[in-house]
Design a protein around this motif. Structure first.
Motif, PDB file in Angstrom:
ATOM      1  N   PRO B 327      30.760 -11.341  -4.959  1.00 49.86           N
ATOM      2  CA  PRO B 327      31.911 -11.858  -4.209  1.00 49.86           C
ATOM      3  C   PRO B 327      31.558 -12.036  -2.739  1.00 49.86           C
ATOM      4  O   PRO B 327      30.902 -11.182  -2.146  1.00 49.86           O
ATOM      5  CB  PRO B 327      32.968 -10.767  -4.395  1.00 49.86           C
ATOM      6  CG  PRO B 327      32.199  -9.526  -4.673  1.00 49.86           C
ATOM      7  CD  PRO B 327      30.934  -9.930  -5.349  1.00 49.86           C
ATOM      8  N   ALA B 328      31.972 -13.147  -2.156  1.00 48.66           N
ATOM      9  CA  ALA B 328      31.692 -13.397  -0.738  1.00 48.66           C
ATOM     10  C   ALA B 328      32.766 -12.726   0.109  1.00 48.66           C
ATOM     11  O   ALA B 328      33.894 -12.514  -0.346  1.00 48.66           O
ATOM     12  CB  ALA B 328      31.682 -14.900  -0.475  1.00 48.66           C
ATOM     13  N   LEU B 329      32.377 -12.374   1.346  1.00 45.53           N
ATOM     14  CA  LEU B 329      33.349 -11.776   2.280  1.00 45.53           C
ATOM     15  C   LEU B 329      34.162 -12.911   2.872  1.00 45.53           C
ATOM     16  O   LEU B 329      33.655 -13.744   3.625  1.00 45.53           O
ATOM     17  CB  LEU B 329      32.613 -11.004   3.376  1.00 45.53           C
ATOM     18  CG  LEU B 329      33.486 -10.225   4.364  1.00 45.53           C
ATOM     19  CD1 LEU B 329      34.180  -9.062   3.700  1.00 45.53           C
ATOM     20  CD2 LEU B 329      32.650  -9.742   5.539  1.00 45.53           C
ATOM     21  N   GLU B 330      35.434 -12.987   2.485  1.00 49.04           N
ATOM     22  CA  GLU B 330      36.265 -14.104   2.935  1.00 49.04           C
ATOM     23  C   GLU B 330      37.596 -13.615   3.467  1.00 49.04           C
ATOM     24  O   GLU B 330      38.049 -12.518   3.116  1.00 49.04           O
ATOM     25  CB  GLU B 330      36.535 -15.065   1.749  1.00 49.04           C
ATOM     26  CG  GLU B 330      35.310 -15.891   1.386  1.00 49.04           C
ATOM     27  CD  GLU B 330      35.412 -16.487  -0.001  1.00 49.04           C
ATOM     28  OE1 GLU B 330      36.286 -16.015  -0.776  1.00 49.04           O
ATOM     29  OE2 GLU B 330      34.635 -17.392  -0.297  1.00 49.04           O
ATOM     30  N   GLU B 331      38.207 -14.457   4.259  1.00 48.89           N
ATOM     31  CA  GLU B 331      39.501 -14.100   4.838  1.00 48.89           C
ATOM     32  C   GLU B 331      40.570 -14.348   3.791  1.00 48.89           C
ATOM     33  O   GLU B 331      41.113 -15.451   3.666  1.00 48.89           O
ATOM     34  CB  GLU B 331      39.758 -14.915   6.112  1.00 48.89           C
ATOM     35  CG  GLU B 331      40.875 -14.350   6.948  1.00 48.89           C
ATOM     36  CD  GLU B 331      40.884 -14.939   8.351  1.00 48.89           C
ATOM     37  OE1 GLU B 331      39.990 -15.742   8.668  1.00 48.89           O
ATOM     38  OE2 GLU B 331      41.791 -14.591   9.126  1.00 48.89           O
ATOM     39  N   LYS B 332      40.873 -13.306   3.000  1.00 50.20           N
ATOM     40  CA  LYS B 332      41.807 -13.479   1.879  1.00 50.20           C
ATOM     41  C   LYS B 332      43.252 -13.468   2.359  1.00 50.20           C
ATOM     42  O   LYS B 332      44.137 -14.010   1.725  1.00 50.20           O
ATOM     43  CB  LYS B 332      41.606 -12.357   0.858  1.00 50.20           C
ATOM     44  CG  LYS B 332      40.185 -12.234   0.347  1.00 50.20           C
ATOM     45  CD  LYS B 332      39.829 -13.290  -0.680  1.00 50.20           C
ATOM     46  CE  LYS B 332      38.442 -12.992  -1.242  1.00 50.20           C
ATOM     47  NZ  LYS B 332      38.055 -13.915  -2.313  1.00 50.20           N
ATOM     48  N   ARG B 333      43.506 -12.753   3.436  1.00 48.75           N
ATOM     49  CA  ARG B 333      44.827 -12.756   4.091  1.00 48.75           C
ATOM     50  C   ARG B 333      44.518 -12.944   5.568  1.00 48.75           C
ATOM     51  O   ARG B 333      43.390 -12.702   5.997  1.00 48.75           O
ATOM     52  CB  ARG B 333      45.523 -11.391   3.920  1.00 48.75           C
ATOM     53  CG  ARG B 333      45.727 -10.955   2.496  1.00 48.75           C
ATOM     54  CD  ARG B 333      47.043 -11.477   1.921  1.00 48.75           C
ATOM     55  NE  ARG B 333      47.311 -10.850   0.626  1.00 48.75           N
ATOM     56  CZ  ARG B 333      46.720 -11.209  -0.516  1.00 48.75           C
ATOM     57  NH1 ARG B 333      45.805 -12.155  -0.510  1.00 48.75           N
ATOM     58  NH2 ARG B 333      47.036 -10.602  -1.638  1.00 48.75           N
ATOM     59  N   PRO B 334      45.477 -13.333   6.380  1.00 48.88           N
ATOM     60  CA  PRO B 334      45.193 -13.497   7.806  1.00 48.88           C
ATOM     61  C   PRO B 334      44.566 -12.223   8.381  1.00 48.88           C
ATOM     62  O   PRO B 334      45.099 -11.128   8.168  1.00 48.88           O
ATOM     63  CB  PRO B 334      46.572 -13.751   8.418  1.00 48.88           C
ATOM     64  CG  PRO B 334      47.394 -14.277   7.293  1.00 48.88           C
ATOM     65  CD  PRO B 334      46.850 -13.686   6.032  1.00 48.88           C
ATOM     66  N   ASN B 335      43.436 -12.388   9.055  1.00 45.20           N
ATOM     67  CA  ASN B 335      42.704 -11.284   9.700  1.00 45.20           C
ATOM     68  C   ASN B 335      42.084 -10.286   8.732  1.00 45.20           C
ATOM     69  O   ASN B 335      41.549  -9.283   9.171  1.00 45.20           O
ATOM     70  CB  ASN B 335      43.619 -10.493  10.654  1.00 45.20           C
ATOM     71  CG  ASN B 335      43.825 -11.238  11.942  1.00 45.20           C
ATOM     72  OD1 ASN B 335      42.909 -11.922  12.401  1.00 45.20           O
ATOM     73  ND2 ASN B 335      45.015 -11.139  12.487  1.00 45.20           N
ATOM     74  N   ARG B 336      42.200 -10.529   7.443  1.00 46.08           N
ATOM     75  CA  ARG B 336      41.687  -9.523   6.523  1.00 46.08           C
ATOM     76  C   ARG B 336      40.545 -10.106   5.699  1.00 46.08           C
ATOM     77  O   ARG B 336      40.739 -10.987   4.859  1.00 46.08           O
ATOM     78  CB  ARG B 336      42.806  -9.008   5.622  1.00 46.08           C
ATOM     79  CG  ARG B 336      43.940  -8.423   6.462  1.00 46.08           C
ATOM     80  CD  ARG B 336      44.740  -7.430   5.711  1.00 46.08           C
ATOM     81  NE  ARG B 336      43.912  -6.349   5.193  1.00 46.08           N
ATOM     82  CZ  ARG B 336      44.413  -5.357   4.475  1.00 46.08           C
ATOM     83  NH1 ARG B 336      45.691  -5.319   4.187  1.00 46.08           N
ATOM     84  NH2 ARG B 336      43.619  -4.412   4.040  1.00 46.08           N
ATOM     85  N   MET B 337      39.339  -9.571   5.970  1.00 43.12           N
ATOM     86  CA  MET B 337      38.150 -10.047   5.281  1.00 43.12           C
ATOM     87  C   MET B 337      37.870  -9.110   4.097  1.00 43.12           C
ATOM     88  O   MET B 337      37.714  -7.903   4.284  1.00 43.12           O
ATOM     89  CB  MET B 337      36.942 -10.032   6.223  1.00 43.12           C
ATOM     90  CG  MET B 337      37.153 -10.745   7.545  1.00 43.12           C
ATOM     91  SD  MET B 337      37.201 -12.531   7.360  1.00 43.12           S
ATOM     92  CE  MET B 337      35.477 -12.872   7.067  1.00 43.12           C
ATOM     93  N   VAL B 338      37.826  -9.668   2.926  1.00 42.85           N
ATOM     94  CA  VAL B 338      37.597  -8.850   1.738  1.00 42.85           C
ATOM     95  C   VAL B 338      36.553  -9.533   0.860  1.00 42.85           C
ATOM     96  O   VAL B 338      36.570 -10.749   0.705  1.00 42.85           O
ATOM     97  CB  VAL B 338      38.899  -8.661   0.917  1.00 42.85           C
ATOM     98  CG1 VAL B 338      38.668  -7.685  -0.230  1.00 42.85           C
ATOM     99  CG2 VAL B 338      40.020  -8.154   1.803  1.00 42.85           C
ATOM    100  N   ALA B 339      35.655  -8.728   0.300  1.00 40.20           N
ATOM    101  CA  ALA B 339      34.668  -9.269  -0.633  1.00 40.20           C
ATOM    102  C   ALA B 339      35.034  -8.769  -2.024  1.00 40.20           C
ATOM    103  O   ALA B 339      34.553  -7.732  -2.472  1.00 40.20           O
ATOM    104  CB  ALA B 339      33.268  -8.824  -0.247  1.00 40.20           C
ATOM    105  N   CYS B 340      35.974  -9.495  -2.677  1.00 39.97           N
ATOM    106  CA  CYS B 340      36.416  -9.050  -3.998  1.00 39.97           C
ATOM    107  C   CYS B 340      36.982 -10.231  -4.765  1.00 39.97           C
ATOM    108  O   CYS B 340      37.718 -11.057  -4.223  1.00 39.97           O
ATOM    109  CB  CYS B 340      37.472  -7.954  -3.845  1.00 39.97           C
ATOM    110  SG  CYS B 340      38.009  -7.295  -5.423  1.00 39.97           S
ATOM    111  N   HIS B 341      36.644 -10.297  -6.052  1.00 43.65           N
ATOM    112  CA  HIS B 341      37.119 -11.403  -6.879  1.00 43.65           C
ATOM    113  C   HIS B 341      38.585 -11.263  -7.260  1.00 43.65           C
ATOM    114  O   HIS B 341      39.186 -12.202  -7.772  1.00 43.65           O
ATOM    115  CB  HIS B 341      36.283 -11.491  -8.168  1.00 43.65           C
ATOM    116  CG  HIS B 341      34.877 -11.930  -7.924  1.00 43.65           C
ATOM    117  ND1 HIS B 341      34.572 -13.033  -7.170  1.00 43.65           N
ATOM    118  CD2 HIS B 341      33.699 -11.420  -8.337  1.00 43.65           C
ATOM    119  CE1 HIS B 341      33.259 -13.180  -7.118  1.00 43.65           C
ATOM    120  NE2 HIS B 341      32.696 -12.206  -7.819  1.00 43.65           N
ATOM    121  N   LEU B 342      39.173 -10.085  -7.023  1.00 48.49           N
ATOM    122  CA  LEU B 342      40.565  -9.876  -7.431  1.00 48.49           C
ATOM    123  C   LEU B 342      41.533 -10.703  -6.591  1.00 48.49           C
ATOM    124  O   LEU B 342      42.667 -10.912  -6.968  1.00 48.49           O
ATOM    125  CB  LEU B 342      40.938  -8.397  -7.292  1.00 48.49           C
ATOM    126  CG  LEU B 342      40.251  -7.432  -8.248  1.00 48.49           C
ATOM    127  CD1 LEU B 342      40.628  -6.009  -7.903  1.00 48.49           C
ATOM    128  CD2 LEU B 342      40.642  -7.748  -9.681  1.00 48.49           C
TER     129      LEU B 342
END
Lengths: 346, 347
Positions: B327-342
């Motif tokens: 999983p890539a580290l991406e901004e899944k929510r504003p300001n929140r970088m998460v590396a997870c496929h969920l």
């Protein structure tokens, strides 16, 4: 800026400590001298009878019955007195540096034989020790330093092999190659036969030429010891956090090497050097004999062969004083080199 | 002080000219790490201690990096200063300080970046100072090697100022490290770190080996000088409780990668990555006395990391694709970088 080794402000040496430490030195010398007095007297054999029997064997004996001569000489050397009286005489003489006369080279005073041999030994062995210490330590430190150029590492195996060869053997090899084969250096002795020791330029140069090979065998043989010990210490020190922080401070590599790594790795080396220098006066017996060098080592060897008690005493006492002095100086100097060492017991 | 060196002025100049930072944001990151890989070569192959790490550090920001032992925290700290020792090496990536790539500098240039631009407050307070040098000399030699020379009187005054700044008496200057307590030594280390007014301070477990009371003092000293200097700080540690109180943004590291990086309050309110969630759940709390919860399983071998998400075998929510796709580290929510496929982006 100031380096702490030289900057002594704030590190005052309590006079009480110095007095106590110097007192300890005299106690050590006294105790060692006493042991030194007792041990040979426990050994079998009478020095005078031994000497006379040797003369008989070589056909030099006179008509006087041996026992009478022995008794006469025992009275002359004070060996007929009770042990405790001999002991006090011994102490009194020792204080005045009067070790009596040599039995083997009767009637030369022991003090004269010592003062003749001592400069030879000190100039040879002390110089060789210091050269080996400086080169060996620096070399060992470089071996453990990641930035060291490759060619330094290439020199390591032959040098360390040399350290495994006993130095008298190394002495024989050097003598064969450089003195016998090539004839670059004299075969042995401390100076040209027929010249008298003096402080003239010609004599000094001649003596130096004679000491090159013995010094070289001592240096080559002990270099590896200093190098290996230093390399071990450097490896340990480089893992210390202060070396990492020194690098993070952006210090010049040379400063990190000398002031942070080497400076700390040196501390155990200094202790070893002091003790080694204390032993210098005992000479390098084997090397001196191989090269027929007129130092303390040769003198000691001959004296043991001849049961020459007074000379053995003299040399042993010299060694005791030298080692005592070396540790005294070490104890007085070390707190300036390593501030963690305290003067006083707490 | 820093501005007296030529190098740092160049840094500023290059930073201004650099155009790699997104034009949309008006504040540019002071330090940006892109796809950093650090390996330690062993006979069995390279151990990938840091595997494609990316993050941005804004000016004046305090970023925490937490993770368990072996997650690559300390390796990262050394890599940012380019102090990885053989058999370790930086395999690839970029470390941009004000837009200047530190990994392409010469060793000489890099030496001047250390302390002047990026300073380190090292781990192991007990042993970070040279035992045979006075504190004063250990502060001054850094200036000297950065080409700054003061007269004797001025040096003394500046050393005294620095020591007062970190809460020490000026006469500490003439003492040796063994005459100081652990907390005092760590203050000296902080004083050295701020002496050239760096723009980034990396504090690698600055409170290890200190007792709890002193830990708080050291952290607050660090925060105070950070505010004074307007420097950015990376605080590395494994005590996320202590972290939560001292940083603005927290990155959770797992197996050489960032699992989640979020503003610290949002992360504790609603942890997103399952690892973060389990980590926060494992913190002991007064309500549940006597109960300590851990995370079942062990960290994967970095000699042969799994093809998918490194956490998938310990993750209760693992999906099929977690075992195959990193999983890539991406901004899944504003300001929140998460590396997870969920999580899918923007939801």
């Amino acid at each position: 800026m100031r380096t702490n080794g030289r900057n002594l402000q704030g590190l005052e040496m309590p006079i009480e400590y110095v007095v106590r430490r110097v007192g300890l030195f005299f106690v050590i010398v006294w105790a060692a001298a006493t042991v030194n007095f007792l041990i040979p007297r426990l050994a079998p054999g009478n020095p005078i009878r031994e000497q006379l029997l040797q003369q008989v064997a070589t056909g030099g004996a006179g008509a006087t019955p041996i026992e009478e001569v022995v008794q006469a000489y025992e009275a002359r050397f004070g060996l007929d007195l009770p042990l405790w009286l001999q002991y006090f005489n011994f102490l009194w003489d020792t204080v005045r540096f009067d070790f009596g006369v040599s039995i083997a080279r009767f009637p030369t005073p022991v003090w004269d034989t010592l003062t003749y041999a001592l400069p030879w030994t000190i100039s040879l062995v002390a110089t060789a020790t210091i050269i080996a210490f400086v080169i060996g330590s620096l070399f060992g430190a470089l071996l453990a330093w990641p930035r060291t150029p490759r060619f330094v590492h290439a020199v390591a195996p032959p040098l360390l092999t040399m350290a495994a060869v006993p130095y008298y053997l190394l002495g024989l090899i050097l003598m064969y190659v450089f003195a016998f084969r090539f004839g670059w250096f004299p075969l042995g002795g401390g100076h040209q036969l027929g010249t008298e020791p003096s402080f003239t330029m010609t004599f000094m140069l001649d003596a130096a030429r004679h000491s090159v090979l013995p010094a070289l065998s001592l240096i080559l043989a002990t270099l590896g010891f200093w190098a290996l010990q230093m390399r071990g210490m450097m490896v340990t020190v480089q893992g210390e956090d202060y070396v990492t922080l020194a690098e993070a401070k952006g210090l010049r590599p040379s400063r990190i090497f000398f002031r942070y790594a080497l400076r700390n790795a040196m501390l155990p080396q200094i202790t070893a050097l002091a003790l080694t220098l204390g032993h210098v006066v005992s000479g390098a017996v084997l090397v001196e004999i191989v090269y027929g060098y007129p130092g303390i080592g040769t003198l000691l060897f001959r004296s043991v062969q001849n049961f020459d008690y007074p000379v053995i005493y003299g040399i042993t006492f010299l060694i005791i004083v030298a080692i005592g002095l070396a540790t005294l100086i070490l104890d007085l100097v070390l707190p300036f080199l390593d501030p963690r060492i305290k003067y006083s017991r707490e | 002080m820093r501005d007296t060196t030529v190098d740092t002025e160049q840094t500023h100049a290059e930073g201004v000219l650099d155009s790699t930072v997104e034009p949309s944001s008006d504040v540019k990151p002071i330090l940006e790490v892109r796809n950093l890989h650090v390996s330690y070569d062993t006979v069995r192959g390279p151990i990938q201690a840091v595997r494609g790490l990316s993050f941005q550090l804004m000016p004046n920001e305090v970023l925490g990096l937490a993770g368990e032992s072996g997650s690559g925290k300390s390796t990262l700290a050394l890599a940012l200063l380019r102090m990885i020792k053989s058999p370790g090496r930086i395999v690839e990536g970029e470390v941009l300080l004000d837009g200047r790539d530190l990994l392409s500098l010469s060793e000489r240039e890099m030496r001047h970046v250390r302390l002047a631009d990026i300073a380190m407050v090292a781990q192991g307070a007990m042993n970070s100072l040279n035992p045979v040098m006075r504190i004063r000399d250990q502060i001054i030699d850094a200036w000297t090697d950065h080409g700054i020379r003061y007269g004797r009187q001025e040096s003394e005054e500046r050393v005294a100022d620095l020591l007062r700044w970190v809460g020490l008496r000026p006469d500490v200057a003439r003492l040796y490290p063994h005459e100081l307590s652990g907390g005092m030594k760590q203050r000296v280390v902080i004083a050295i770190a701020i002496s050239l007014r760096p723009r980034v301070i990396i504090a690698d477990e600055p409170t290890s080996a200190l007792d709890v009371v002193v830990q708080r003092q050291i952290i607050s000293t660090l925060r105070r000088v950070q505010t004074d200097l307007q420097a950015a700080v990376i605080l590395i540690g494994h005590d996320i409780g202590l972290m939560a109180q001292s940083v603005q943004k927290l990155g959770i590291m797992y197996a050489g990668k960032v699992a989640e990086m979020s503003p610290v309050y949002e992360m504790f309110d609603e942890p997103m990555h399952p690892y973060t969630r389990m980590l926060i759940d494992s913190l002991p709390s007064p309500d549940q006395k006597g109960q300590l919860r851990g995370i079942p399983g062990i960290t994967p071998s970095l000699l042969d990391p799994p093809p998918g998400c490194a956490f998938n075998d310990r993750c209760p929510y693992a999906l099929e694709r977690c075992t195959t796709e990193i999983p890539a580290l991406e901004e899944k929510r504003p300001n929140r970088m998460v590396a997870c496929h969920l999580f899918t982006e923007g939801q």
